[in-house]
Design a protein around this motif. Structure first.
Motif, short mmCIF file in Angstrom:
data_model
loop_
_atom_site.label_atom_id
_atom_site.label_comp_id
_atom_site.label_asym_id
_atom_site.label_seq_id
_atom_site.Cartn_x
_atom_site.Cartn_y
_atom_site.Cartn_z
N THR A 7 0.84 -1.18 0.00
CA THR A 7 0.00 0.00 0.00
C THR A 7 0.88 1.24 0.00
N TRP A 15 -3.00 -3.25 8.13
CA TRP A 15 -3.52 -4.19 7.13
C TRP A 15 -2.92 -5.58 7.35
N LEU A 43 -2.29 -8.20 -3.00
CA LEU A 43 -3.25 -7.21 -2.51
C LEU A 43 -2.54 -5.87 -2.59
N TRP A 45 -2.42 -1.43 -3.32
CA TRP A 45 -3.00 -0.09 -3.38
C TRP A 45 -1.93 0.86 -3.91
N ASN A 63 -7.12 -5.24 -6.08
CA ASN A 63 -6.87 -3.81 -5.91
C ASN A 63 -7.67 -3.36 -4.69
N LEU A 64 -7.02 -2.72 -3.74
CA LEU A 64 -7.66 -2.34 -2.49
C LEU A 64 -8.36 -1.00 -2.59
N ARG A 85 -11.39 -5.75 -7.92
CA ARG A 85 -11.43 -4.48 -7.21
C ARG A 85 -12.50 -4.53 -6.13
N LEU A 86 -12.39 -3.64 -5.16
CA LEU A 86 -13.43 -3.53 -4.15
C LEU A 86 -14.71 -3.08 -4.82
#
Length: 116
Positions: A7, A15, A43, A45, A63-64, A85-86
């Motif tokens: 991230t 996280w 994972l 970002w 993708n976070l 993706r979220l």
């Protein structure tokens, strides 16, 4: 299962702690400090372009965030790897409310009233 986590935000430790508690059977590695071989899943970002070289053989990239625009530097060689993706997580309603608030604030000149 081996996970690679990255991230651009300053909350990586939180996280990783949450992921470790939720998936104790997984081996979680933070990029770049703890990147050890090719992961099963990533994972991410806002990852830097050089991170993608470590994803050969990845089963999926998560993708976070809601959009995937932060993955522009993803090479086409990873085109067969599923990109997830979220989806919402309650954000759609909040975003709509924010836009309505901003439009009404501007249209009804709330800032001018506040100054007065």
């Amino acid at each position: 299962m081996k996970l690679l986590f990255y991230t651009a935000a300053n909350n990586a430790a939180a996280w990783i702690d949450a992921l470790t508690q939720a998936m104790p059977e997984a081996s979680i590695h933070a990029w770049p400090d703890d990147a050890d071989g090719a992961p099963d899943y990533a994972l991410l970002w806002k990852p830097p372009g050089e991170l993608f070289a470590t994803l050969t053989g990845a089963r999926a990239i998560f993708n976070l965030g809601a959009g995937v625009d932060s993955l522009e530097s993803m090479p086409s060689t990873l085109g067969t790897v599923p990109l997830i993706r979220l989806e919402d997580a309650g954000m759609a309603e909040q975003m709509a409310e924010y836009v309505v608030h901003a439009v009404l604030r501007r249209y009804r000149e709330f800032d001018a009233y506040a100054e007065s």
